[in-house]
Design a protein around this motif. Structure first.
Motif, mmCIF file in Angstrom:
data_model
loop_
_atom_site.group_PDB
_atom_site.id
_atom_site.type_symbol
_atom_site.label_atom_id
_atom_site.label_comp_id
_atom_site.label_asym_id
_atom_site.label_seq_id
_atom_site.Cartn_x
_atom_site.Cartn_y
_atom_site.Cartn_z
ATOM 1 N N ARG A 78 -12.119 -0.901 3.533
ATOM 2 C CA ARG A 78 -12.969 -0.053 2.692
ATOM 3 C C ARG A 78 -12.360 1.349 2.551
ATOM 4 N NH1 ARG A 78 -18.437 -2.023 2.767
ATOM 5 N NH2 ARG A 78 -18.316 -4.002 1.624
ATOM 6 N N SER A 127 -14.248 -3.838 -2.622
ATOM 7 C CA SER A 127 -13.941 -2.631 -3.387
ATOM 8 C C SER A 127 -15.207 -1.976 -3.916
ATOM 9 C CB SER A 127 -13.016 -2.961 -4.556
ATOM 10 O OG SER A 127 -12.786 -1.793 -5.344
ATOM 11 N N ARG A 179 -12.120 4.854 -11.190
ATOM 12 C CA ARG A 179 -12.659 5.012 -9.833
ATOM 13 C C ARG A 179 -13.369 6.348 -9.679
ATOM 14 N NH1 ARG A 179 -11.919 2.314 -5.112
ATOM 15 N NH2 ARG A 179 -10.310 0.986 -6.023
ATOM 16 N N GLU A 236 0.833 -1.213 0.000
ATOM 17 C CA GLU A 236 0.000 0.000 0.000
ATOM 18 C C GLU A 236 0.864 1.258 0.000
ATOM 19 O OE1 GLU A 236 -3.004 -0.174 -0.650
ATOM 20 O OE2 GLU A 236 -3.657 -2.174 -0.008
ATOM 21 N N GLY A 267 -8.556 -4.057 -1.053
ATOM 22 C CA GLY A 267 -9.944 -4.392 -1.344
ATOM 23 C C GLY A 267 -10.099 -5.088 -2.679
ATOM 24 N N LEU A 268 -9.451 -4.563 -3.708
ATOM 25 C CA LEU A 268 -9.521 -5.179 -5.036
ATOM 26 C C LEU A 268 -8.927 -6.586 -5.029
ATOM 27 C CD1 LEU A 268 -8.581 -2.251 -7.448
ATOM 28 C CD2 LEU A 268 -10.708 -3.571 -7.478
ATOM 29 N N ASP A 286 -9.523 1.201 0.135
ATOM 30 C CA ASP A 286 -10.065 1.126 -1.222
ATOM 31 C C ASP A 286 -10.605 2.471 -1.692
ATOM 32 O OD1 ASP A 286 -10.997 -0.722 -3.494
ATOM 33 O OD2 ASP A 286 -12.801 0.413 -2.990
#
Length: 619
Positions: free
Chosen positions: A57, A224, A457, A16, A67-68, A60
């Motif tokens: 969450r 996600s 997104r 991340e 999440g994905l 994401d």
């Protein structure tokens, strides 16, 4: 070699951090011992849960990976606390280890500005109080503007299996000795913590007929906000329990457990204790639950969640076979405990930067947390801020009022840790607004502002919010008189006041489908929008009060304490209070008030001095 940001460690925090740094525009190098273990689920094969699911969450909502990857690798999805209020519902998923790891590696490989380097980071290079690079094994120095360390359990890691001990970061992987020594040389406050993992079992040798069946949800709900559907086959889990025989075997052999021999100095997680801890601390309980979790679709390995231990092999073998369903079990891998170094998180600022050294950021278990989700959330914050530091931009701070990420970081930085930190919904004061369902509504606008989100997104969020806002306008402006309500069979008071649809949905015993029969337009909205309308109704009587509480909180958070404030100048402080404030160096009056041992009178004196100083504009 030169880059903007170096991220050390390819676990959940490192992934991340590297992703956030690269998405923020920084040229980023992710250093890991082994490219093939990026995204490895080193403990349980699951993501999310109560509090933890909220963090995923939020990751994401800001464009993160976890999440994905969970949606791509998940093989059982459940909403925990589904019968309770939306604020305490927690999404959770079992994952196929191979599919999850492959998903993480695929996502990482497609991120622009990100290079993965297979190497061992041995030493931090710094000049005065500024980090300037990292030396890798072999002596090569990579220059950079910022470093994020996400070393997990690798810093001076030692595995304990009964009386056996050996250096390791996790099973079959070498620890980070040079990097640990480099951190000690910086003069940071450090300590030791411990965690553990259970044995891995052959699922084909378990008698599931004596275990409880635990299916997933009929309609799997993705983690996600941009996943449209879950495509993997879904599988059940099972539950069994320890027996009195199990407890007796453990009690008879407590002297052989590494945690009881004095070999382990670090403190383990209170909320995920070893089985020997459970038997000792909860002596009144005659059994403890064990979740039998499959590790994948094409493997017979299972993870018995709830019985981590540091017992030697022969004791593990004995107590496992005393558990219903495990009488004839084959053991693939023995359980073990692992002890490792961590940095006292009170050394950090809210941006997860080490206060004493410019350009150094820490994330994950190195900060005293436990869990993939806590690590990933810290990684996002550290990576984002490292990239902004490298680019000469202001840092990004998450508040207790806008995210579980903010709650966690504030807890770590303000209170420190005496045991591995785990997220729970109970840690958040503003749970009604910090729900897992609205993480994108809270944080995606920030991600758009920071420029760290993909066009896909952003478009998905804007389309979703357009429908939700139109739906909210419709339900707020569509009114029903009391007389009409009675005709429609609704329990409406005959007080002459018209009520909107939100108020009708809030009536006791009134279901969404009942109102949708009256106003069929409601059925045209997506399930996500209908859910938001229902939640709006559930909390309609509480939100104004919580918004007032948040406003009061923000007033204190906006009262900044100068970075190099001299607490000796404030009269009336005891030595203890001054020492606590000097150690933490709170950024705001609000943070100062949350430090353990700081009295209301001390905050009053500090507030008066800070205000007086600001009015006089003195340094």
């Amino acid at each position: 070699m030169q880059t903007d940001v170096i991220v050390i460690g390819g676990g959940h925090a490192g992934v991340e951090a590297a992703s956030a740094s690269a998405r923020a525009g920084a040229k980023t190098i992710l250093i890991t011992h082994n490219k093939n273990t990026i995204g490895e689920m080193s403990c349980n094969p699951a993501i999310g849960g109560l509090g933890k699911g909220h963090l995923v969450r939020e990751i994401d909502a800001l464009g993160g990976v976890m999440g994905l990857a969970t949606d791509m690798g998940g093989i059982q999805f459940r909403i925990l606390n589904a019968s309770k209020g939306p604020a305490v519902r927690g999404p959770r998923a079992q994952a196929d280890r191979k599919l999850f790891r492959a998903a993480v590696q695929k996502i990482v490989s497609e991120i622009e500005n990100l290079t993965v380097l297979e190497a061992s980071a041995e030493k931090l290079i710094h000049k005065d109080n500024k980090i300037t690079g990292v030396e890798i094994a072999g002596g090569e120095i990579i220059s950079c503007a910022a470093v994020v360390i996400t070393a997990g359990t690798f810093l001076n890691g030692v595995i304990h299996l009964g009386q056996k001990t050996w250096p390791a970061g996790r099973i079959d992987e070498q620890p980070s000795i040079g990097l640990a020594n480099s951190l000690y040389s910086l003069g940071l406050r450090m300590g030791r913590l411990k965690t553990g993992t259970p044995a891995r079992l052959n699922g084909e040798t378990i008698d599931y007929s004596v275990c409880d069946f635990q299916p997933g949800d009929d309609n799997p709900k993705p983690f996600s906000f941009i996943t449209k559907e879950i495509k993997n086959p879904q599988v059940p889990c099972h539950i069994t329990w320890t027996s009195e025989k199990t407890h007796q075997i453990i009690r008879d052999n407590l002297h052989l457990a590494a945690i009881n021999t004095g070999a382990i100095k670090g403190r383990g997680p209170r909320y995920c204790p070893s089985i020997e801890d459970k038997i000792t601390r909860f002596a009144d309980k005659d059994r403890h639950q064990i979740f039998i979790e499959p590790e994948g679709l094409d493997t017979n390995w299972v993870y018995p969640n709830g019985i981590s231990t540091s017992f030697p092999e022969e004791v593990q073998d004995a107590f496992l076979r005393s558990i219903p369903g495990f009488e004839n079990v084959e053991i693939f891998r023995w359980a073990y405990a692992i002890e490792y170094d961590f940095v006292d998180p009170t050394e950090l600022g809210f941006d997860l930067a080490v206060r004493k050294y410019n350009g150094l950021y820490l994330a994950g278990q190195i900060n005293g947390t436990t869990g993939y989700e806590e690590a990933g959330a810290q990684g996002l914050v550290a990576g984002l801020n490292a990239a902004r530091f490298a680019g000469g931009q202001d840092n990004v701070i998450f508040s207790r009022a806008n995210s579980y990420i903010g709650v966690m970081i504030d807890d770590l930085v303000t209170k420190g840790v005496s045991e591995p930190y785990r997220m729970f919904t109970s840690r958040a004061e503003y749970r009604l607004t910090l729900r897992s369902d609205n993480a994108d509504q809270r944080l995606t606008p920030l991600g758009i502002e920071l420029g760290i989100l993909s066009k896909e997104r952003v478009d998905a969020f804007n389309n979703k919010m357009a429908e939700i806002n139109a739906a909210r306008e419709f339900v707020q402006n569509t009114l029903t008189t009391p007389a009409q309500g009675v005709k429609l069979g609704l329990p409406v008071k005959q007080d002459g006041r018209k009520r909107n649809i939100t108020e009708l949905l809030a009536l006791k015993g009134v279901e969404f489908e009942t109102i949708a029969d009256i106003y069929p337009q409601l059925r045209e909205y997506t399930p996500e929008t209908r859910e938001q309308l229902e939640i709006d109704a559930i909390y309609s009587g509480y939100m104004a009060r919580q918004e007032n509480d948040i406003a009061a909180f923000n007033r204190d958070e906006n009262l900044l304490i100068p970075k190099n404030f001299d607490y000796a100048k404030v009269g009336g402080f005891s030595i203890e209070i001054r020492d606590r404030l000097e150690k933490i160096r709170p950024a705001t009056i609000g943070q100062a008030a949350r430090i353990e041992g700081i009295t209301p009178s001390a905050i009053t004196a500090l507030l008066a001095y800070v205000k007086r100083r600001d009015n006089k504009n003195v340094a």
